[in-house]
Each structure stands twice: as structure tokens, then as C-alpha cells.
Write a protein that holds these residues in place. Structure first.
Motif, mmCIF file in Angstrom:
data_model
loop_
_atom_site.group_PDB
_atom_site.id
_atom_site.type_symbol
_atom_site.label_atom_id
_atom_site.label_comp_id
_atom_site.label_asym_id
_atom_site.label_seq_id
_atom_site.Cartn_x
_atom_site.Cartn_y
_atom_site.Cartn_z
ATOM 1 N N ARG A 143 -11.952 -2.317 0.419
ATOM 2 C CA ARG A 143 -11.515 -0.989 0.841
ATOM 3 C C ARG A 143 -10.006 -0.923 1.044
ATOM 4 N N TYR A 144 -9.462 -1.967 1.669
ATOM 5 C CA TYR A 144 -8.032 -1.983 1.981
ATOM 6 C C TYR A 144 -7.393 -3.190 1.324
ATOM 7 N N GLY A 147 -3.108 -1.187 -2.438
ATOM 8 C CA GLY A 147 -4.135 -0.360 -1.829
ATOM 9 C C GLY A 147 -3.708 1.085 -1.670
ATOM 10 N N GLU A 148 -4.639 1.990 -1.955
ATOM 11 C CA GLU A 148 -4.417 3.429 -1.739
ATOM 12 C C GLU A 148 -5.780 4.080 -1.512
ATOM 13 N N ARG A 149 -5.828 5.420 -1.529
ATOM 14 C CA ARG A 149 -7.059 6.118 -1.194
ATOM 15 C C ARG A 149 -8.061 6.148 -2.344
ATOM 16 N N ASN A 169 0.838 -1.200 0.000
ATOM 17 C CA ASN A 169 0.000 0.000 0.000
ATOM 18 C C ASN A 169 0.868 1.243 0.000
ATOM 19 N N MET A 188 -1.737 -2.088 7.666
ATOM 20 C CA MET A 188 -1.616 -2.931 6.489
ATOM 21 C C MET A 188 -0.898 -4.228 6.772
ATOM 22 N N ASP A 195 -8.298 -6.486 2.539
ATOM 23 C CA ASP A 195 -9.608 -6.944 2.061
ATOM 24 C C ASP A 195 -9.491 -7.568 0.672
ATOM 25 N N SER A 213 -9.564 2.948 -0.586
ATOM 26 C CA SER A 213 -10.233 3.102 0.705
ATOM 27 C C SER A 213 -11.248 4.243 0.736
#
Length: 533
Positions: free
Chosen positions: A470-471, A432-434, A405, A502, A474, A463
Motif C-alpha cells: 500500500r505504501y 508510492g502514491e495514491r 512518495n 513516509m 511496505d 495506497s
């Protein structure tokens, strides 16, 4: 009760300089007495013991203020682990953290069960044996520690060893395994030190700084930096809800420095912001263009002060009347910061992915501010490469699952580049990021790798976009069956990114998917590797 101030070591050093030059001896003596317990312990057993005793006394005082001090425990045969434990405790105390310093001879199950956070510094002696002072460790702890007694404990291990012996760092590895079997949670991956390797010790210090909220903990041994030129700085996430993240590229003055492997780390020597240096010069009525020598090189006073750890405003009076050279000599160098390298030597430059860090008062972080704002393009950057063998990619073409992430994408990007160069194309990225609109770093490059078959698949988790997953943990859980199938086919798993949230979330997901015994087998075989911070 007295708590060691974060600047105590610096003030004490300056005070000694004042005393040595015969000015304001009484004031200097008061300062030295205030912080004398934390002064150098490297040049004699007697002074080392005195420092340890003083730290123990302060730890006892601090424990009355804070019920949750960090336990620093050491198992030493020749005294090196004990020396490092004292330095570790001193660094945490200097960052305002309460500490309890104990040897393994004093360690028992009750003390560990009552502890929330512990750091273990342990040697291995002979052909894989524990030091003598730890001989009763297993007996005492196994007798008084149930399997779930350490579930609340967060820990870090510094393992000292010599790779010329068959069982390298055996006691440190055994200790880590015992803690994991009792469900204690690692703060970070075990740091293994081969024959006193200074790079590994600096990595331990980097963890101490992170545990102390980014405190500026001076390096125990000054890195020998090369000179690199900042040739590109590009904002990667305009409009993001997170802090700004930048792609940086640096070229060395000496082309022979283009030598590292995917997974290695760049140690950056940061500089103070220009306005901070200017304020200090004005306060002391000194000329920033005055010539001085700093780190064996001629430069101006302004350039030299930019590389030094400066006193807070409340302590600046002690520097009044210093000549430019005395001022530079009295101030220690700024501590280094570490970043995963995002490129390969074949790219002709060293690339980084750096997110700005901001303190509560709005100030930029020391290194991230220097790299992303204060250093102009074309500026000289102090940098050295630290080998990180624990994150080098596999030599063969086995499947590889890459999970990360944020700026952890830097380390994964270098590994993917190395796999592409080697012709190993069974790679899967979970990232993963925003937000997909603003935080999809290097999107075109990764899409090209996907089209070319370098990546077989890419799974994202955003997310802030409101959709699942979301993450990144997940995303891992959502692909449980496929991950299990890849591992069954011999895949390795590499994780890079943030330790908090994370790393633990991904590990929990992998435990549910693969089971504890399989994940342990992968770890022992070097097929589950992490570079988390």
C-alpha cells in the motif's frame, strides 16, 4: 494568559512606522507595548537579553495553557547560537506555538525526559569542542537518562560550524548521535550551517514554518532572487483523490542562472492572490497603479503589495492614511518556500513538481497557489537556487536505491537524470502514491528509462488501489532480501518525500532489513541520504 499573535511582528513594525510619522502615537504605543518583547534583538547584547527574558516569561505563561510547549535549547560560545535560538522561539511564538527557551547550562535529563518536542541550536568551538556552557551536558544527562527515556521526544538540530576546521559541526553531530542512541525521533534531518550560511538558515526557517502548520514566518534575511519566466504548467493527476499536482517549467531571464546540481533546492518568492491585493486597495482607498519602489525596483503599488506580508482585516485600520510608498515600506516581504528541483541545467529550464496545499477554510497555500493557479503562464517568478550538498548524487557508479512518495519524485527524478547523464545505470526506484490510474507522475519517462536500462527496476505502491504493497515503506519491506543484497554490493540509499509517515516508515523498514549498525554506518559514510519535508 497572553499568547503572541501570528501577526504581532508585522503589527509592531507598522506601529513603529506610524509612531515615526507622528500619527496616532498612543495607538501605536499600545501595539508596541503588546508585542515589544519580540522586537529586534540583533543590534545589541542588552536588547537581546531583554528579548530572551521576555520570551521566557511568555513561555512560562503559555505552559499553563498547553502542557506540551516546544523546548528551544541553545549551546553558544560567541552568542550566535543564542541569537538564533531567540529568533527561533520568537518565530514559533508568532505562529501561536508555546515555547520554553533554555541554555544547555539549564538542561538536564529530567527536563528532556518530560519533553515531547525540542529544537537544539548548538555551536562547535575550537577543533570540535562543545561550547563552555555545555561542558556539564554529558555528565548531567548521562547520569539521569536511561537508554529509553527519550523515546517520546521528537527533535531537530541546527548545528553551527566552520568547514575550514577539521571537525565541522562536531558537537551538533555528537548531539544528534546521542539523541538517536536514546531512541529520540528526528523531526527532520540535521541542518548544518557553515560559517553563518544564510541558505542553511533559511532552510531552518522553512522547517519552523512546517512545524507551525505552514505559518508565514518572515525570512530573517531576504533571499536575493533572480527573475524566471513560467513557461509551462501541466496538471499531472486529473481525477486523483488527492490535491492537484502540477509539472512546472521555468526559464531564467539570465542564462547564467542555469547552474545547479541534482538534489539542489529552488527557493520561490511567492505573491499574494490578486483578489487579496484588490480588497486591500479598496479598503484603504488607494490606486493600485500608483508608482512605488519595492526591493530596489520601480513597480506599481499592486505589484509591490503582492510581494508583502499583509495585515489581517481586523488590523487594517492602522494603515489608513498611508501613502503608497509608506505602505510598501511598512510591510515585510513574504517568506520564501522551498521545492526540490526536478531537472538539470542541460534541460535548459528548471522544472518542479508542485502539489496544491489547501487550508481548512479552502484557501490555497501561499506558494502552491501562486505557482499552480494565480501566476499566469509567462509570468515572472522570483526564484533562487540553494545548494543542497547532502542530496547530490554519488560521483561514482555504485548501485543506487531511490525511495520516495508524492512530490518527492521531483528530487529523485533529477538524481536519475544525473545518473543517466553520467552513464551510471544501476538504479532502482521504489515510489508510492495514491492510484496507478491517476497518480503515476511522468509514467512514460520512467518507463523509457526502464526500457533503456537507466533504471534496472521500478517498484510501485498504490495506497488507494487496494492491493499490497500500500505504501512505499511496505514496498521496501517486501523487497528486504534484494535491498540487503544491493547494500552488500555497495549501494547508497536516497529518500525524498514527506517527513510525516513516509520518512519514518522507510527508516523503520530499513532498520529491520539492515540493522541499526549498518544503517548508522551508511549514514556516517554519506550513503544514506534524505531530502524530506
Amino acid at each position: 494568559m497572553m499568547r503572541l499573535l501570528p501577526w504581532a511582528m508585522l503589527v509592531a513594525g507598522v506601529a513603529l512606522s506610524v509612531l515615526a510619522h507622528g500619527r496616532d502615537a498612543m495607538a501605536a504605543g499600545v501595539v508596541i507595548a503588546y508585542v515589544g518583547f519580540c522586537w529586534g534583538v540583533l543590534d545589541g547584547h542588552r536588547r537581546h537579553r531583554a528579548a530572551r527574558a521576555a520570551l521566557a516569561n511568555v513561555a512560562s505563561d503559555d505552559a499553563t495553557e498547553d502542557a506540551h510547549p516546544t523546548l528551544v535549547a541553545y549551546a553558544s560560545q560567541t552568542g550566535f547560537a543564542e541569537q538564533l535560538a531567540v529568533q527561533t522561539a520568537r518565530a514559533l511564538q508568532g505562529a501561536g506555538r508555546p515555547v520554553q527557551l533554555v541554555s544547555f547550562a539549564e538542561l538536564d535529563g529530567a527536563r528532556l525526559a518530560a519533553c515531547d518536542q525540542a529544537l537544539f541550536l548548538v555551536s562547535t568551538t575550537g577543533e570540535g569542542d562543545a561550547p563552555d556552557m555545555a561542558s556539564g551536558f554529558a555528565r548531567r544527562l548521562l547520569a539521569g537518562t536511561t537508554p529509553d527515556a527519550l523515546r517520546q521526544l521528537r527533535y531537530g538540530v541546527l548545528a553551527l560550524g566552520d568547514s575550514s576546521y577539521a571537525h565541522f559541526c562536531a558537537f551538533g553531530r555528537a548531539l544528534s548521535g546521542w539523541l538517536e542512541s536514546h531512541h529520540a525521533q528526528p523531526l527532520f534531518d540535521r541542518v548544518e550551517v557553515d560559517n553563518g550560511d544564510p541558505g542553511a538558515l533559511r532552510h531552518w526557517q522553512n522547517h519552523l514554518s512546517a512545524l507551525s502548520g505552514g505559518a508565514e514566518i518572515a525570512d530573517w534575511e531576504r533571499p536575493r532572487y533572480g527573475r524566471w519566466r513560467l513557461v509551462e504548467r501541466r496538471l499531472l493527476n486529473p481525477g486523483s483523490q488527492g490535491e492537484a499536482a502540477f509539472h512546472l517549467a521555468l526559464e531564467p531571464e539570465d542564462a547564467s542562472q542555469l547552474a545547479w546540481r541534482a538534489g539542489d533546492i529552488a527557493e520561490i518568492g511567492p505573491c499574494q492572490p490578486p483578489d487579496v491585493v484588490d480588497r486591500l486597495l479598496a479598503r484603504l482607498s488607494l490606486d493600485g497603479t500608483a508608482p512605488v519602489r519595492c526591493d530596489s525596483r520601480p513597480m506599481t503599488l499592486s505589484e509591490a503589495l503582492a510581494t508583502r506580508l499583509l495585515l489581517p482585516d481586523s488590523q487594517l485600520d492602522i494603515l489608513t492614511g498611508f501613502t503608497p510608498q509608506r505602505l510598501v515600506d511598512a510591510l515585510p516581504a513574504l517568506p520564501h518556500r522551498e521545492y526540490s528541483i526536478a531537472s538539470l541545467p542541460a534541460d535548459g529550464r528548471l522544472e518542479l513538481l508542485v502539489r496544491q496545499t489547501r487550508h481548512a477554510d479552502g484557501r490555497l497555500g501561499l506558494a502552491s497557489g501562486w505557482l499552480t493557479e494565480f501566476a499566469r503562464e509567462g509570468a515572472s517568478i522570483a526564484l533562487r537556487v540553494r545548494t543542497n550538498r547532502s542530496f547530490h548524487p554519488p560521483e561514482d557508479g555504485r548501485p543506487l536505491i531511490l525511495i520516495g512518495n508524492g512530490t518527492g519524485l521531483a528530487g529523485l527524478r533529477a538524481v536519475i537524470k544525473a545518473r543517466a547523464e553520467a552513464g551510471h545505470h544501476r538504479n532502482w526506484l521504489l515510489f508510492g502514491e495514491r492510484s496507478a490510474a491517476h497518480d503515476n507522475f511522468h509514467a512514460e519517462e520512467f518507463q523509457a528509462w526502464l526500457s533503456q536500462g537507466v533504471l534496472q527496476r521500478v517498484d510501485h505502491a498504490w495506497s488507494r488501489d487496494g492491493a499490497m504493497p500500500r505504501y512505499v515503506q511496505d514496498a521496501v519491506s517486501a523487497q528486504a532480501a534484494t535491498i540487503a543484497a544491493w547494500v552488500e554490493q555497495g549501494a547508497s540509499i536516497y529518500v525524498c518525500g514527506s517527513l510525516q509517515g513516509m520518512a519514518a516508515g522507510v527508516q523503520d523498514a530499513l532498520l529491520r532489513i539492515l540493522g541499526e549498525s549498518t544503517l548508522q554506518r551508511l549514514t556516517e559514510a554519506g550513503s544514506y541520504r534524505r531530502d524530506v519535508y
